[in-house]
Write a protein that holds these residues in place. Structure first.
Motif, PDB file in Angstrom:
ATOM      1  N   ASN A 119       0.743  -1.065  -0.007  1.00 49.06           N
ATOM      2  CA  ASN A 119      -0.015  -0.058   0.035  1.00 49.06           C
ATOM      3  C   ASN A 119       0.652   1.256   0.117  1.00 49.06           C
ATOM      4  O   ASN A 119       0.372   2.287   0.363  1.00 49.06           O
ATOM      5  CB  ASN A 119      -0.983   0.038   1.351  1.00 49.06           C
ATOM      6  CG  ASN A 119      -2.074  -1.254   1.115  1.00 49.06           C
ATOM      7  OD1 ASN A 119      -2.496  -1.202  -0.023  1.00 49.06           O
ATOM      8  ND2 ASN A 119      -1.992  -1.686   2.280  1.00 49.06           N
ATOM      9  N   GLU A 120       2.320   0.967  -0.210  1.00 50.91           N
ATOM     10  CA  GLU A 120       2.960   2.409  -0.219  1.00 50.91           C
ATOM     11  C   GLU A 120       2.269   3.436  -1.180  1.00 50.91           C
ATOM     12  O   GLU A 120       1.917   2.987  -2.277  1.00 50.91           O
ATOM     13  CB  GLU A 120       4.551   1.960  -0.546  1.00 50.91           C
ATOM     14  CG  GLU A 120       4.638   1.608  -2.211  1.00 50.91           C
ATOM     15  CD  GLU A 120       6.278   1.219  -2.504  1.00 50.91           C
ATOM     16  OE1 GLU A 120       6.845   1.112  -1.466  1.00 50.91           O
ATOM     17  OE2 GLU A 120       6.297   1.183  -3.647  1.00 50.91           O
TER      18      GLU A 120
ATOM     19  N   GLU B  91       3.507   7.273  -3.350  1.00 47.42           N
ATOM     20  CA  GLU B  91       4.535   8.206  -3.493  1.00 47.42           C
ATOM     21  C   GLU B  91       3.993   9.541  -3.274  1.00 47.42           C
ATOM     22  O   GLU B  91       3.003   9.972  -3.972  1.00 47.42           O
ATOM     23  CB  GLU B  91       4.893   8.062  -4.974  1.00 47.42           C
ATOM     24  CG  GLU B  91       5.712   6.750  -5.273  1.00 47.42           C
ATOM     25  CD  GLU B  91       6.327   6.688  -6.605  1.00 47.42           C
ATOM     26  OE1 GLU B  91       7.311   6.359  -7.029  1.00 47.42           O
ATOM     27  OE2 GLU B  91       5.310   7.238  -7.636  1.00 47.42           O
ATOM     28  N   LYS B  92       4.637  10.536  -2.528  1.00 46.22           N
ATOM     29  CA  LYS B  92       4.300  11.595  -2.067  1.00 46.22           C
ATOM     30  C   LYS B  92       4.653  12.629  -3.171  1.00 46.22           C
ATOM     31  O   LYS B  92       3.856  13.541  -3.610  1.00 46.22           O
ATOM     32  CB  LYS B  92       4.589  12.442  -0.832  1.00 46.22           C
ATOM     33  CG  LYS B  92       4.391  11.576   0.372  1.00 46.22           C
ATOM     34  CD  LYS B  92       4.987  12.044   1.593  1.00 46.22           C
ATOM     35  CE  LYS B  92       4.304  11.455   3.021  1.00 46.22           C
ATOM     36  NZ  LYS B  92       4.901  11.932   4.196  1.00 46.22           N
ATOM     37  N   LEU B  93       5.688  12.049  -4.046  1.00 48.49           N
ATOM     38  CA  LEU B  93       6.036  12.926  -5.220  1.00 48.49           C
ATOM     39  C   LEU B  93       6.431  11.924  -6.408  1.00 48.49           C
ATOM     40  O   LEU B  93       6.841  10.779  -6.128  1.00 48.49           O
ATOM     41  CB  LEU B  93       7.462  13.557  -5.040  1.00 48.49           C
ATOM     42  CG  LEU B  93       7.600  14.698  -4.205  1.00 48.49           C
ATOM     43  CD1 LEU B  93       8.924  15.087  -3.907  1.00 48.49           C
ATOM     44  CD2 LEU B  93       6.622  15.838  -4.676  1.00 48.49           C
ATOM     45  N   ALA B  94       5.787  11.990  -7.398  1.00 43.88           N
ATOM     46  CA  ALA B  94       5.845  11.005  -8.396  1.00 43.88           C
ATOM     47  C   ALA B  94       7.155  10.499  -8.788  1.00 43.88           C
ATOM     48  O   ALA B  94       8.071  11.453  -9.266  1.00 43.88           O
ATOM     49  CB  ALA B  94       5.150  11.582  -9.753  1.00 43.88           C
ATOM     50  N   GLY B  95       7.457   9.491  -9.164  1.00 44.49           N
ATOM     51  CA  GLY B  95       8.859   8.874  -9.358  1.00 44.49           C
ATOM     52  C   GLY B  95       9.673   8.695  -8.174  1.00 44.49           C
ATOM     53  O   GLY B  95      10.853   8.479  -8.246  1.00 44.49           O
ATOM     54  N   ALA B  96       9.282   9.011  -6.903  1.00 40.74           N
ATOM     55  CA  ALA B  96      10.045   8.725  -5.714  1.00 40.74           C
ATOM     56  C   ALA B  96      10.454   7.415  -5.557  1.00 40.74           C
ATOM     57  O   ALA B  96      11.950   7.056  -5.077  1.00 40.74           O
ATOM     58  CB  ALA B  96       9.245   9.288  -4.568  1.00 40.74           C
ATOM     59  N   ARG B  97      10.007   6.352  -5.914  1.00 38.95           N
ATOM     60  CA  ARG B  97      10.502   5.041  -5.638  1.00 38.95           C
ATOM     61  C   ARG B  97      11.292   4.813  -7.059  1.00 38.95           C
ATOM     62  O   ARG B  97      11.358   3.424  -7.116  1.00 38.95           O
ATOM     63  CB  ARG B  97       9.262   4.267  -5.485  1.00 38.95           C
ATOM     64  CG  ARG B  97       8.807   4.436  -4.189  1.00 38.95           C
ATOM     65  CD  ARG B  97       9.570   3.692  -2.996  1.00 38.95           C
ATOM     66  NE  ARG B  97       9.548   2.218  -3.118  1.00 38.95           N
ATOM     67  CZ  ARG B  97      10.552   1.409  -3.622  1.00 38.95           C
ATOM     68  NH1 ARG B  97      11.781   2.186  -3.712  1.00 38.95           N
ATOM     69  NH2 ARG B  97      10.416   0.061  -3.520  1.00 38.95           N
TER      70      ARG B  97
END
Length: 264
Positions: free
Chosen positions: A184-185, A187-193
């Motif tokens: 269920n993670e 991303e607060k900013l797109a692409g952070a992962r």
């Protein structure tokens, strides 16, 4: 002597290749090409005058020098066309430019076979990088949770790097596909992962000061394993480039990819 031309001879990698070819006893530099022409290739490479002036016309250079091999370190936007041109003239391309699509690679393989000529592409010409990828594959058999971080200079055009993609492809062959991280993670900013490939994550860093670096991080219960390779100077790629120039003359027609295929 194997007759070599260097395409992209005015650039940093191309100049380093010129120097390596000039200083190898089995290779002969017969031509140099770049969008920036007019300078002695040896002067640009820092190895003294060669009498070979960098040309802006690849076809003319091929016609005049009749090379055995073309080393290409240009840009992703042009390398397919330059490699195709070389193959149609029965010149063997050794390609270090990354960014070719699978479709383009398949087309180069087709053109190479039609012209009974070998073509070679490597995502990374550093011997240490090949060993890093081999070690990562072995580790992935036992520690299947893995992320890749690749770090390059800020003028690199493609991301992720070809080395990172090849590493991920090799790891995919030995591990079961699964999505990593919490189910269920968010991303607060797109692409952070980072980018996702077969459940793995690949992260690209672009900063001044870097040349080419990659680390493959494995996680397990109570432990992590990091395998890292650093190219701190572009000369690290030259033993692989020189090896490819020599080995390609004995390869079968068609496309061969990655340095491990030609390392004894």
């Amino acid at each position: 002597m194997i007759k070599v031309i260097v395409n992209g001879a005015h650039g940093r990698m191309g100049s380093t290749v010129v120097n390596a070819v000039v200083n190898d006893s089995e290779l002969e530099l017969v031509g140099a090409v770049d969008i920036v022409g007019g300078m002695d290739a040896g002067d640009k490479a820092g190895c003294g005058k060669t009498g070979i002036i960098i040309s802006t016309d690849l076809q003319k250079t091929i016609d005049e020098t009749k090379p055995d091999v073309m080393v290409d370190f240009t840009q992703p936007s042009v390398v397919f066309n330059t490699a195709s041109l070389a193959l149609k003239n029965k010149v063997r391309p050794v390609i270090g430019t990354t960014g070719l699509t699978d479709e383009q690679k398949a087309e180069l393989d087709k053109i190479a076979k039609e012209n009974n000529t070998a073509c070679f592409i490597a995502a990374n010409f550093a011997i240490g990088a090949v060993l890093m990828m081999k070690m990562a594959v072995e580790a992935a058999k036992y520690m299947p949770d893995v992320e890749i971080i690749e770090l390059h200079h800020d003028n690199k055009l493609d991301a992720p790097s070809g080395t990172a993609l090849v590493t991920a492809e090799m790891i995919k062959q030995v591990r079961e596909s699964h999505k990593q991280g919490h189910a269920n993670e968010k991303e607060k900013l797109a692409g952070a992962r980072g980018a996702e490939y077969d459940g793995m994550r690949i992260h690209s860093v672009r900063l001044p000061g870097y040349v080419a670096h990659q680390e493959v991080i494995f996680g397990g219960l109570g432990q992590t394993l990091t395998i890292r390779h650093d190219s701190i100077d572009r000369t690290s790629f030259m033993p692989g480039v020189v090896l490819a120039c020599k080995k390609i003359v004995g390869l079968n027609a068609g496309l061969t990819c990655n340095l491990d295929k030609i390392m004894d």
